[in-house]
Design an enzyme around this catalytic site. Sequence first.
Site, PDB file in Angstrom:
ATOM      1  N   VAL A 162       0.832  -1.209   0.000  1.00 57.71           N
ATOM      2  CA  VAL A 162       0.000   0.000   0.000  1.00 57.71           C
ATOM      3  C   VAL A 162       0.868   1.263   0.000  1.00 57.71           C
ATOM      4  O   VAL A 162       0.574   2.236  -0.715  1.00 57.71           O
ATOM      5  CB  VAL A 162      -0.973  -0.001   1.200  1.00 57.71           C
ATOM      6  N   LYS A 198      -7.487  -1.262   9.653  1.00 56.07           N
ATOM      7  CA  LYS A 198      -8.779  -1.620  10.270  1.00 56.07           C
ATOM      8  C   LYS A 198      -8.612  -2.209  11.657  1.00 56.07           C
ATOM      9  O   LYS A 198      -9.455  -2.007  12.524  1.00 56.07           O
ATOM     10  CB  LYS A 198      -9.562  -2.577   9.380  1.00 56.07           C
ATOM     11  N   GLU A 230     -10.813   5.918   5.449  1.00 53.31           N
ATOM     12  CA  GLU A 230     -11.704   5.368   4.419  1.00 53.31           C
ATOM     13  C   GLU A 230     -11.281   3.968   3.969  1.00 53.31           C
ATOM     14  O   GLU A 230     -12.114   3.089   3.779  1.00 53.31           O
ATOM     15  CB  GLU A 230     -11.729   6.320   3.209  1.00 53.31           C
ATOM     16  N   VAL A 247     -12.254   0.106   5.581  1.00 50.26           N
ATOM     17  CA  VAL A 247     -13.434  -0.718   5.264  1.00 50.26           C
ATOM     18  C   VAL A 247     -13.676  -0.665   3.754  1.00 50.26           C
ATOM     19  O   VAL A 247     -13.777   0.417   3.176  1.00 50.26           O
ATOM     20  CB  VAL A 247     -14.701  -0.200   5.973  1.00 50.26           C
ATOM     21  N   GLY A 300     -11.709  -1.304   1.280  1.00 46.86           N
ATOM     22  CA  GLY A 300     -10.551  -0.988   0.435  1.00 46.86           C
ATOM     23  C   GLY A 300     -10.782   0.218  -0.452  1.00 46.86           C
ATOM     24  O   GLY A 300     -10.918   1.339   0.021  1.00 46.86           O
ATOM     25  N   GLY A 318      -1.610 -15.089  -3.751  1.00 51.93           N
ATOM     26  CA  GLY A 318      -1.397 -13.899  -2.925  1.00 51.93           C
ATOM     27  C   GLY A 318      -2.685 -13.295  -2.375  1.00 51.93           C
ATOM     28  O   GLY A 318      -2.670 -12.207  -1.823  1.00 51.93           O
ATOM     29  N   GLU A 375      -3.030 -14.993   3.208  1.00 48.69           N
ATOM     30  CA  GLU A 375      -1.712 -15.009   3.833  1.00 48.69           C
ATOM     31  C   GLU A 375      -1.336 -16.410   4.281  1.00 48.69           C
ATOM     32  O   GLU A 375      -2.187 -17.306   4.352  1.00 48.69           O
ATOM     33  CB  GLU A 375      -1.726 -14.060   5.033  1.00 48.69           C
ATOM     34  N   ASP A 399     -11.402 -10.465  10.550  1.00 52.08           N
ATOM     35  CA  ASP A 399     -11.170  -9.282   9.726  1.00 52.08           C
ATOM     36  C   ASP A 399     -12.513  -8.623   9.357  1.00 52.08           C
ATOM     37  O   ASP A 399     -12.678  -7.412   9.490  1.00 52.08           O
ATOM     38  CB  ASP A 399     -10.395  -9.677   8.467  1.00 52.08           C
ATOM     39  N   LYS A 441     -14.099  -4.848  10.489  1.00 52.38           N
ATOM     40  CA  LYS A 441     -14.635  -3.869   9.525  1.00 52.38           C
ATOM     41  C   LYS A 441     -16.115  -3.578   9.804  1.00 52.38           C
ATOM     42  O   LYS A 441     -16.554  -2.437   9.730  1.00 52.38           O
ATOM     43  CB  LYS A 441     -14.451  -4.389   8.096  1.00 52.38           C
TER      44      LYS A 441
END
Lengths: 413, 413
Positions: free
Chosen positions: B12, B101, B125, B128, B130, B183, B186, B197, B201
Amino acid sequence: MASIAVLGYGTVGTGITELITKNRERFKKITGEELKISSILVRDIEKHREKVYSNLLTNNIEDIFRKSVDIVVEVMGGIDPAYEYIKRALKLKKHVVTANKDLIAEHGKELLDLADKNGVTLNFEASVGGGIPILKPLMECLIGNEIKNIKAILNGTTNFILTKMDKEDLSYEDALKEAQQLGFAEANPESDVLGYDAARKLSILSTIAYNEKLNWRDIVTEGITQIDKEDFKYARAHGYNIKLLAISSREEDKIYAAVKPVMVKNNSQLGKVENELNAIVLEGDAVGKVLFTGKGAGMLPTASSVFGDITDIIQNKNKKVLRFNEKEASVQKYWNNSSSWFVRIKTKARIEVMCSIAGDFENCHIFSKYATNPGEVVALVKCKSEDFLSSKINKLLELPYVHEIKRFSIIEN
Amino acid sequence: MASIAVLGYGTVGTGITELITKNRERFKKITGEELKISSILVRDIEKHREKVYSNLLTNNIEDIFRKSVDIVVEVMGGIDPAYEYIKRALKLKKHVVTANKDLIAEHGKELLDLADKNGVTLNFEASVGGGIPILKPLMECLIGNEIKNIKAILNGTTNFILTKMDKEDLSYEDALKEAQQLGFAEANPESDVLGYDAARKLSILSTIAYNEKLNWRDIVTEGITQIDKEDFKYARAHGYNIKLLAISSREEDKIYAAVKPVMVKNNSQLGKVENELNAIVLEGDAVGKVLFTGKGAGMLPTASSVFGDITDIIQNKNKKVLRFNEKEASVQKYWNNSSSWFVRIKTKARIEVMCSIAGDFENCHIFSKYATNPGEVVALVKCKSEDFLSSKINKLLELPYVHEIKRFSIIEN
């Protein structure tokens, strides 16, 4: 205290006053500001005597500006007198919120410049996609993207009619009648069914997305009035649905834009958008494709967007400047890409026509199984550009035995 | 000139620096501001020597704050040391943008309060959905709505695995392996496949939507690890697909929230969201249902949202205050509504079990045709509440001849 004048007390105006009343307390908690309706402009006061805010009614625009007012909300619709009233409000340094797509498509640039000059804001989220948040997400959340293209269903009336034709096998005329009875289509439905409403919305969306002024009159616009039951029969047989799409794309310094009926895959994201719903797919170079779907019209959905615009002004007073670019877009009539088309050619000389099209297109699949009409050749063709297809169609139409040609572009996803 | 420090130079972080570079000129035109990267924090400088901004690297957080910096962008992920660095930045009156997150779900309230106290902004932003614009549209465009419920696919990894299981008839294990090779998952996929996860979110989204602090640990969370090929077979046979849904709804003063695998209609809006895509359906009392779909992760989609957040700060410096409500939500374990469920009961005593469930539920449809496993009763039941279903299941499990019970809730649209 933020004082709001509302111009128009019809469906949307009523929705707005409702939302302001309902949200007053919550709004104060969130923003610290109190919302107050100062006055409501109507044409005929008698007609609205029974409504909640009848004590605030006036039929004189002077009364609106005589009171202290921070934000003018225009929900009258149409160009006149909304255009003059909004100009006047902006010159008096009042912020303006409007849901008026006709006005923004026609005079958006001038009005935004006027707002900028007077240090006030002009917001118009509800003018495209009704209740769907689309202009702010596009302008603010997606600002890091170059928008590559837009594919959208921007007119709920036509989407309702096409859904009825598809699901209930109705003729265009019967589906329109039903839409009119249910209040989804107006007595004079021209602006919707001929595609002008969608073209105006597409011009607003594209002007922002590509940062070039796109005149809605430059958009190739084709409505849904020529679509018949047979078209749907062919579409269904091949897994397609027919939707009135508003499409634009940027390729280098050119912008292609059109509103037209398109065959889309039945199970694609846009193929599944039914009834009066709207949907917008934006493709950005960083984010990829993002889809927004929701109600594109109606009292409270439209009021929801107008209320968001009011809040935006209260929270960001004088901070943000949106202007439409001076630069006029060079709008292309034809898409210069390889594309697939569904064609129906009315002719008595089927063999000659089939030979002619089979030889000329990259790919040509003649529908024999579903072509029930003996006076017709139905085919799916692939060609290198829309320009090529058009010249080929023009040539065919010169033949004495070809009477009429209908075509739909096909989009696979 | 807006000076930006980036914490983290992984996927990122690289995306962000790319977008800042690419958009520099256009951004200046729109906002009048120039963007400048001041420094980039990494753990191991040597590892990033070949990257574009290698001259800006530091492994010392002190260097970040020693330079003049307006906005700190945190894209390291994880709680430590991101938590400490962000607190430090806010206390030094730097605006902060984060995609984290975990951190917002855990410490969002404290960090937003700290930002408020120091007169700076904390935006998140990308935490949640992406690349999907969702938090700003919810907070700003839809502010006139009370949000009634949320239904969402918030985890791309599990959606990818479930899509593979559905389309290619893979086992959970094989689909996970493929996701890892590509990918999308993980090496240690726990946080994704167990639903944590998505729960984090959902807690962020719901806290904003209902304006009550919702602790992600209070959310009933069930992952996808127990789903097998047979489940998909039953689902498909009845026109359903299995999706890991994050669901919450407000009913009076209670909030119901859960992350769990749900059977949704194959051709519904959420049923058609495939692979690593995310989707969020919000239902507001004014706007009705609005759907947002797009890429929920990835270098440039995430960077797109972070870039939007940076712009928001530059255009609205110090104007907007978002705080999470003090009030803790009363989160319900069970949905107190009539609902449909798909159940699979492992038992040798099929007749006894069938009689038992047929008598107890409002509606009970036993699948005989598709139940290939003789040691199992498969049924679709309708009951007045989830609570009722759970107590019934517990009772069944006490029977000596009932070995295991699996259930999926069913959502029709």
